[in-house]
Design an enzyme around this catalytic site. Sequence first.
Site, PDB file in Angstrom:
ATOM      1  N   LYS A  63       0.833  -1.201   0.000  1.00  0.00           N
ATOM      2  CA  LYS A  63       0.000   0.000   0.000  1.00  0.00           C
ATOM      3  C   LYS A  63       0.872   1.258   0.000  1.00  0.00           C
ATOM      4  O   LYS A  63       1.903   1.312   0.684  1.00  0.00           O
ATOM      5  CB  LYS A  63      -0.923  -0.010   1.225  1.00  0.00           C
ATOM      6  CG  LYS A  63      -1.946   1.123   1.257  1.00  0.00           C
ATOM      7  CD  LYS A  63      -2.919   0.959   2.412  1.00  0.00           C
ATOM      8  CE  LYS A  63      -3.948   2.078   2.460  1.00  0.00           C
ATOM      9  NZ  LYS A  63      -4.926   1.884   3.552  1.00  0.00           N
ATOM     10  N   SER A  73      -9.717   2.089   2.812  1.00  0.00           N
ATOM     11  CA  SER A  73      -8.864   2.905   1.971  1.00  0.00           C
ATOM     12  C   SER A  73      -7.860   2.069   1.177  1.00  0.00           C
ATOM     13  O   SER A  73      -7.225   2.551   0.250  1.00  0.00           O
ATOM     14  CB  SER A  73      -8.102   3.909   2.848  1.00  0.00           C
ATOM     15  OG  SER A  73      -7.177   3.223   3.708  1.00  0.00           O
ATOM     16  N   SER A  94     -10.311  -0.189   6.872  1.00  0.00           N
ATOM     17  CA  SER A  94      -9.658  -0.076   5.571  1.00  0.00           C
ATOM     18  C   SER A  94      -8.949  -1.324   5.073  1.00  0.00           C
ATOM     19  O   SER A  94      -8.497  -1.352   3.923  1.00  0.00           O
ATOM     20  CB  SER A  94      -8.670   1.098   5.589  1.00  0.00           C
ATOM     21  OG  SER A  94      -9.354   2.312   5.778  1.00  0.00           O
TER      22      SER A  94
END
Length: 476
Positions: free
Chosen positions: A83, A156, A180
């Site tokens: 990420k 997210s 997330s």
Amino acid sequence: MIDHSEVAYLELTEVSELIRARQFTSREVTEAILARMDALDPTLQSYVHPMPDVALAAADAADDDLAHGRHKGPLHGVPIGVKDLCYTTDAPTGSGGTMHAEYRSLYDATVVTRLRRAGAVITGKLRMTEGAYTNHHPALPVPVNPWHSDTWSGVSSSGSGVATAAGLCFGSLGSDTGGSIRLPSSANGVTGVMPTWGRVSRYGVVELAGSMDHIGPMCRSAKDCAAMLGVIAGSDHNDPTSSTQPVPDYLHGLTRTTRPRLGIDRSLLSSFDETTRQMLRNVLEVVRDLGWQLLDVDTPDLPGIAADFAALCAAEAATAHADTYPSRADEYGQSLRDALDSGRSMTATDLVRLQTNRRAFTGRLGRVFEGIDLLLMPAVGFASPTVETLETLGTNADLLAALLTPTAPFDMAGVPTVTLPGGFTDRGTPLGFQFVARPFEEQLMLQAAHAFQQVTAFHRSHPQPVTNARLEGVAQ
């Protein structure tokens, strides 16, 4: 070079064994994944920074290690995505925004260092919402759900969910502050673990709300998550909030027979939509057949603490962004800007009230666990929402609280959860559920998730073919 369709949907631990047995080299597998990224990601938009040269160099090093008898464990030679809020020296870390899109750190995040030391092949940085908040930056692409482009891909860690589901990596790092890891895991049909707060170092990871940020794996199965968690977990002298508790051998502990006491709050579950309730009824049938004890419980006020989460997250985010907000406000998207304004306007009295509520909730949740081992929850507040449904997510407090009711409370309490695929909607998109555990009970939680996946096949379903005409055949 091997065809990417041969390996794309293997589990991380399966491809790891093939590489170890020299049936495939790491270079062959990595080239196949990079070719798949080239073919599919212009549509899916899961990667913000592909790292092909870095990946191939790491793959060659992994093959050389094996040739000399050096095997580094279950991630050795396996392509993994990261990420884009984890610092990397060899690619920028933009954290979902434009302001720092070209920022290149002088050091790797601890989790990235541990992946590299374990022989993992980093394929690139994965897209995410701006600052890990609710919405993607308006100037940047949004990752596309590979099951159906009109279906929400989650927030997210959206790129992590999409890439893992579409066979563009074998596992990925995500982060979770209010849901997330769990929201995109559910939306994209993958398995995700939010560890106990402090179980995994946050050093070198861009903050949203530091007291609630968790870093964890997103993979195809609980077994794969166990392999990744065993590598990234553990104390870190660079992160004083990381736990010094010993890290179990999660992977090798999976096969231990377990029949946990599973708690169900039926009054809370009745508040979810019928699609979600039917999925949970099906899950209960499976675990009953496994011989688990099912117990009714009364959970604390999850909707109330989910609403508190949004306010506390905004306050902590305002602190994290103090160097650039409001001085560079015009570079922010509207949703994150609104949250930061809200956080900056909060009074000390407001913060004390939120923290008091949080401590009380955590204590009440702990008492629920005095009589159970795991708690069953859906992974999303409503089943497989569409992109259109959540257009106002960042500005609609009621919608955000409803979505996060099954997730944000457990970030507030800092307890671990695992999200598993548990069914499909009528339009063929995935549904997910959670097992929630006591602090540092990841081993039991993963054992239970593995047992569920041994007798079900939801986690082995993949988005082929994609139902939307614009993506027809993309993830086959």
